[in-house]
Scaffold this motif. Structure first.
Motif, PDB file in Angstrom:
ATOM      1  N   ALA B 409      22.955  16.280  -1.101  1.00  0.00           N
ATOM      2  CA  ALA B 409      21.140  15.962  -0.040  1.00  0.00           C
ATOM      3  C   ALA B 409      21.059  16.065   0.868  1.00  0.00           C
ATOM      4  CB  ALA B 409      22.306  14.732  -0.579  1.00  0.00           C
ATOM      5  N   LEU B 410      22.423  17.623   1.250  1.00  0.00           N
ATOM      6  CA  LEU B 410      22.509  17.608   2.890  1.00  0.00           C
ATOM      7  C   LEU B 410      21.007  17.984   3.394  1.00  0.00           C
ATOM      8  CD1 LEU B 410      25.338  19.701   3.235  1.00  0.00           C
ATOM      9  CD2 LEU B 410      25.005  17.751   4.096  1.00  0.00           C
ATOM     10  N   PRO B 411      19.861  18.926   2.348  1.00  0.00           N
ATOM     11  CA  PRO B 411      18.366  18.942   2.779  1.00  0.00           C
ATOM     12  C   PRO B 411      18.166  17.461   3.373  1.00  0.00           C
ATOM     13  CG  PRO B 411      19.149  20.218   1.080  1.00  0.00           C
ATOM     14  CD  PRO B 411      20.480  19.662   1.464  1.00  0.00           C
ATOM     15  N   TRP B 412      18.084  16.700   2.957  1.00  0.00           N
ATOM     16  CA  TRP B 412      17.332  15.539   2.767  1.00  0.00           C
ATOM     17  C   TRP B 412      17.186  15.755   4.397  1.00  0.00           C
ATOM     18  CZ3 TRP B 412      19.012  10.418   4.608  1.00  0.00           C
ATOM     19  CH2 TRP B 412      18.033   9.902   4.808  1.00  0.00           C
ATOM     20  N   PHE B 413      18.450  15.553   5.111  1.00  0.00           N
ATOM     21  CA  PHE B 413      19.039  15.337   6.760  1.00  0.00           C
ATOM     22  C   PHE B 413      17.607  15.801   7.711  1.00  0.00           C
ATOM     23  CE2 PHE B 413      22.471  13.555   5.314  1.00  0.00           C
ATOM     24  CZ  PHE B 413      22.412  12.569   6.065  1.00  0.00           C
ATOM     25  N   ILE B 416      13.674  13.598   6.170  1.00  0.00           N
ATOM     26  CA  ILE B 416      13.932  12.549   5.045  1.00  0.00           C
ATOM     27  C   ILE B 416      12.987  12.133   4.303  1.00  0.00           C
ATOM     28  CG2 ILE B 416      15.708  12.172   7.276  1.00  0.00           C
ATOM     29  CD1 ILE B 416      13.603  10.060   8.238  1.00  0.00           C
ATOM     30  N   GLY B 417      11.966  12.845   3.722  1.00  0.00           N
ATOM     31  CA  GLY B 417      10.639  11.786   2.721  1.00  0.00           C
ATOM     32  C   GLY B 417      12.285  11.587   1.883  1.00  0.00           C
ATOM     33  N   THR B 418      11.968  10.379   1.112  1.00  0.00           N
ATOM     34  CA  THR B 418      12.607  10.269  -0.746  1.00  0.00           C
ATOM     35  C   THR B 418      12.440  11.750  -1.232  1.00  0.00           C
ATOM     36  OG1 THR B 418      11.262   7.969   0.268  1.00  0.00           O
ATOM     37  CG2 THR B 418      12.611   9.029  -1.632  1.00  0.00           C
ATOM     38  N   ARG B 419      11.311  12.034  -1.283  1.00  0.00           N
ATOM     39  CA  ARG B 419      11.280  12.869  -2.328  1.00  0.00           C
ATOM     40  C   ARG B 419      12.359  14.546  -1.340  1.00  0.00           C
ATOM     41  NH1 ARG B 419       7.483  17.326  -1.610  1.00  0.00           N
ATOM     42  NH2 ARG B 419       6.489  17.342   0.786  1.00  0.00           N
ATOM     43  N   PHE B 420      12.243  14.710  -1.421  1.00  0.00           N
ATOM     44  CA  PHE B 420      13.663  15.762  -1.028  1.00  0.00           C
ATOM     45  C   PHE B 420      15.557  15.171  -0.835  1.00  0.00           C
ATOM     46  CE2 PHE B 420      11.219  18.340   1.929  1.00  0.00           C
ATOM     47  CZ  PHE B 420      10.073  18.167   1.571  1.00  0.00           C
ATOM     48  N   LEU B 421      15.052  13.746  -2.020  1.00  0.00           N
ATOM     49  CA  LEU B 421      17.129  13.533  -2.288  1.00  0.00           C
ATOM     50  C   LEU B 421      16.486  14.312  -3.874  1.00  0.00           C
ATOM     51  CD1 LEU B 421      17.784  10.371  -0.696  1.00  0.00           C
ATOM     52  CD2 LEU B 421      18.835  12.512  -1.052  1.00  0.00           C
TER      53      LEU B 421
END
Lengths: 182, 754
Positions: B409-413, B416-421
């Motif tokens: 999940a770290l790259p989501w920061f 912050i697009g939902t798909r990056f989760l």
């Protein structure tokens, strides 16, 4: 690249430089051909709005050719003219104050600046076609160089921001030899 | 005449099927060579065979691209050779599955799987309408296909990202175009669900794994992403496979698994930069288990086979192995540092979220799970219960799954697009399901059934539309008529993506080889002409600047800084900028040198140096009021612009024509004497203003575009974004030297005729 010591930081810096492709310093030259306005194309001392190369004379505030005869100009029109001599010249301008302009502003104040210096303030109460011909001020003209002419419509201090930009009609403008009076 | 729908569908199915079969065959061949095949169950063979083979196939296509050998017949030959190689040799029976035969209750999920399969397959087979799919993913794929491989593409930042999935899309696109590529990504979504089930069997958590697979697969963002030509679901598969293989390896220390671990971790990077964490995770895990360096090196070695090609490509083509990022460390003329900063900022703050207030992060659970409009995707309300997953921390496997969730999940920061989760969502789903199944079995089964059923109902598109009115990127009803080509592709796409018609207009009106500049992105997967978008490259930003300069007074050469001193013989003169500012950039429209009253015409023998952005220094001495040299970095002390002469020249003044969009700049002028010593010049500085020559600048903007090889301009009169220039051009295109040659709605296509 020679590493002077075993310092790890230096080694990391060298590695980063290698990764970056060890680009030499980027140096460029000025282009061989210059463009306007610092080496403008040569112009004459007078321009008809419908002459083929008219746009070379325009710096700003002058629009497309209409009816193959005239152009809208304003609120501040700037043109350049090349003068070899500055003595015995007349400033000549054929222009029109259109109905649209008098509907916005009455009277219409036109201010003419030559090389940035205020030269003439003109005032018109009615729409119409006007010819202006006055001896040009030699003192503020520059020989052997481009001279800037600015024709500005003075706007009232309080104006409707939704109103269109005030414009006048320009037919011809520039400098002509002063007509010798018999 | 339109091709028959049956033929169109057959091509799509063949292309995607051929790609998947080639990948599976390559994986089977490789895993048998390494011995891993021997220790896999039947389901693992399918999952790992396809995944590992897909990674290899991607690399093979990369090589074909690098050697400009991308032709349909070569791709057919490659695929056929892989299938033959993969099918040869004895077939050892698969190991019996631990726990096999105890998952019969899974058939209870069959009706849900059938409904969602019906929905997802239709979307995957339909023409591509997703923003990035119809944009860069398939636009680049199409370009590689037309140009038979990689060319120097420095006008599109997306071409500089790692493109492991695009290589697979290309393999399918060659035969089935856009929908075939979508189906390839859909295969990865299916494989992720299969991998989760397989993981459940391997580690004897069949029920939680099945529930987790349902949680994950039914999520709206997963559905829309996995049925588009994106890459997030593929990344989710590979990050999960790294985790899976590491735990499997931990249980048996089988060296046969090490190559697959390395490949999976390396291919995460090849799919998407945000997958870079997989490799340190794998290596860290091995080191934590105190394995010999030989094993660590083996994993790293295999991973590097899938990472280094992309780094090399970027180092060679863009002078930056990590392009389009780290441009400050690897300066290059293709991507501006300021763009990278702005891009990174916007990716961290979609719709302005958390840009000034960290408490905005409190909105994120609702935004991610229920609203979705701001973050361009929806996980589903079920995931409001994600903290429930923390209950799984009580067991070792749960702790590891939670670690995977946290790590991926770290790259989501960073975006912050939902798909990056999505990569982390696999682990989050698994953690939630593990927590549920720590309860007594009847309770766990009931809770699971309720949650899966509720999730399935809530995420079914017509139902989602009832409780969510936000403009969310999610699937609509199953478009079977479009999927089966009963509705023509152009009708379906133009209805869903109006800008599609602009792309088709470009194809009709711009000759092959013509380059188009567009302030905003269009679905350029549907045009074969190169479209340079204003913000996707340094060149795009420069062209946009040229067009904005006559429109925005603050961008024009309104200010003049004149420095005067007693005449001196100088070998060089330079300007040092000494101020700092977090966003303002330094720029110079023109540098003019004077000796007394004489303006010194720049000569080709002069040398210009600038730091930063030395590449554009000539724009400050080209005599054009439209162009300008820009630092393309926020102000910092020490920026310089320097002019060197071959021989000392007598200089007494210098003028800088600058724009007013840099009120904080502070300048010092220095000269180099005949002995080569630089020192500040005792100059008096005057600043005055003059109006920019707007009419000439408009013409020059067109000339500048032409000189950069751009002969067409696409704008949208409706304005918006960078299209703010469109109304100005639309009022009088002739003033710019443009001629309107096409229109669709508010879109205008101009030919630049200067």
């Amino acid at each position: 690249v020679r590493i002077e010591s075993h310092n790890r930081r230096q080694a990391a810096a060298v590695l980063a430089a290698l990764l970056a492709g060890c680009q030499p310093e980027v140096v460029v030259s000025p282009p061989a051909q210059q463009r306007i306005p610092y080496r403008p194309e040569p112009v004459g001392r007078f321009v008809y709005m419908n002459q083929p190369d008219a746009e070379k004379y325009f710096i700003s505030g002058i629009y497309g050719l209409e009816s193959n005869a005239w152009r809208w100009a304003g609120p501040t029109a700037v043109l350049r003219f090349h003068l070899t001599e500055t003595e015995s010249l007349a400033y000549v301008m054929k222009f029109a104050v259109p109905r649209e302009l008098t509907a916005q502003i009455v009277p219409v104040h036109l201010r003419i600046l030559i090389n940035g210096q205020r030269w003439q303030d003109l005032s018109y109460d009615q729409q119409g076609i006007y010819d202006l011909e006055k001896p040009a001020p030699a003192a503020i003209l520059k020989p052997q160089s481009d001279n800037l002419v600015t024709i500005a419509i003075e706007r009232p201090p309080v104006s409707d921001s939704r109103a269109p930009e005030p414009k006048f009609i320009l037919v011809q403008v520039g400098f002509q030899p002063l007509a010798k009076k018999s | 005449m339109r091709a028959s729908p049956l033929w169109a569908v057959a091509k799509i199915l063949f292309a995607s099927g051929f790609t998947a079969a080639s990948a599976y065959a390559a994986g089977r061949w490789f895993l048998r060579r390494t011995g891993a095949w021997r220790i896999f169950t039947a389901l693992e063979r399918r999952v790992f065979g396809f995944a590992i083979g897909a990674a290899w196939l991607s690399n093979v296509v990369f090589l074909l691209c690098a050697t400009h050998l991308v032709y349909p017949w070569i791709l057919v030959g490659t695929g056929a050779a892989l299938i033959v190689a993969g099918s040869r040799g004895e077939t050892e029976p698969a190991l019996s599955k631990p726990g096999a035969g105890r998952a019969g209750w899974l058939w209870l999920l069959a009706p849900i799987a059938a409904c969602y399969g019906y929905l997802y397959l239709a979307h995957a087979m339909a023409p591509e309408i997703s923003p990035d799919g119809a944009g860069y993913h398939l636009s680049l794929t199409g370009r590689y296909f037309r140009e038979h491989g990689f060319r120097l593409i420095t006008t599109n930042m997306y071409a500089l990202l790692s493109q492991g999935m695009e290589m697979l899309f290309l393999f399918a696109y060659a035969f089935g175009r856009h929908s075939a590529a979508k189906l390839v990504h859909f295969a990865f979504l299916l494989s992720t669900a299969a991998a989760m089930l397989s993981f459940g069997r391997r580690f004897r958590i069949e029920q939680p794994a099945a529930v987790a697979a349902a949680f994950f697969t039914l999520s709206p963002v997963v559905g829309v992403d996995g049925t588009s030509s994106y890459n997030d679901c593929a990344l989710a598969l590979f990050t999960f496979l790294v985790f899976y293989l590491l735990l499997f390896w931990e249980s048996n220390h089988a060296p046969e698994l090490l190559p697959a671990i390395g490949i999976s971790a390396g291919f995460c990077y090849a799919i998407k930069y945000t997958g870079f964490l997989a490799l340190p995770f794998a290596l860290g895990f091995l080191m934590w288990k105190r394995r010999p360096w030989k094993e660590v090196r083996k994993v790293a070695g295999f991973a590097s086979l899938f990472i280094i090609p992309w780094m090399l490509k970027n180092a060679i083509l863009a002078s930056n192995p990590f392009a389009p990022f780290f441009n400050r460390l690897f300066p290059n003329p293709y991507i501006h540092v300021s763009f990278e900063q702005t891009y990174a900022y916007f990716m961290r703050h979609y719709s302005g979220l958390a840009d000034h207030n960290w408490s905005d992060y409190l909105q994120f659970p609702r935004e991610l799970a229920v609203a979705g409009g701001k973050l361009q995707g929806l996980l589903g309300p079920l995931f409001l219960l994600a903290p429930l997953g923390l209950l799984s921390l009580r067991k070792r496997l749960g702790r590891r799954v939670c670690l995977g969730a946290a790590l991926f999940a770290l790259p989501w920061f960073s975006n912050i697009g939902t798909r990056f989760l999505i990569p982390a969502l696999v682990f989050i789903s698994l953690a939630m399901a593990l927590a549920i199944w720590e309860q007594p079995k009847p309770v766990a089964a009931a809770v699971s059934a309720i949650l899966v059923a509720a999730h399935a109902v809530a995420c079914w598109p017509p139902v989602t539309g009832r409780w969510n009115r936000h403009p969310v990127w999610r699937l609509g009803d199953a478009p079977w008529r479009a999927a089966l080509r009963l509705e023509p592709e152009n009708e379906y796409v133009s209805r869903a993506v109006p800008a599609y018609n602009a792309a088709r207009m470009i194809d009709r009106l711009v000759p092959p080889g013509g380059r188009v500049f567009s302030p905003e992105a269009i679905p350029d997967a549907y045009t074969s002409r190169e479209v340079i978008v204003s913000y996707q490259s340094a060149l795009g930003e420069i062209l946009m600047d040229d067009l904005l300069t006559p429109v925005l007074r603050d961008f024009g050469p309104v200010w003049t800084f004149r420095f005067e001193w007693n005449p001196q013989d100088l070998k060089g003169v330079r300007f040092i900028q000494t101020a700092s500012h977090e966003s303002e950039k330094w720029s110079i429209h023109e540098v003019l040198l004077f000796s007394g009253e004489d303006y010194l015409v720049p000569r080709p023998s002069w040398r210009l140096r600038a730091d930063p952005n030395p590449w554009d220094a000539a724009l400050a001495m080209d005599g054009s009021p439209t162009t300008r040299w820009r630092s393309w970095r926020p102000l910092y002390p020490g920026m310089r612009f320097q002019v060197d002469f071959p021989e000392p020249m007598r200089l007494s003044a210098v003028e800088l024509r600058c724009s007013p969009d840099q009120p904080h700049i502070a300048l010092r002028v220095e000269g180099e004497d005949a002995a080569g010593r630089w020192s500040p010049l005792p100059a008096k500085m005057k600043r005055f203003e003059r109006e920019a020559p707007i009419d000439q600048m408009k013409k020059l903007a067109g000339i500048e575009l032409r000189s950069r090889g751009v002969s067409y301009l696409l704008t949208d009169l409706a304005g918006g974004g960078m299209n703010l220039i469109a109304p100005h051009i639309g009022r009088n295109p002739q003033a710019w030297g443009f001629r309107e040659i096409g229109a669709y709605g508010s879109m205008r296509l101009y030919r630049i005729e200067n």
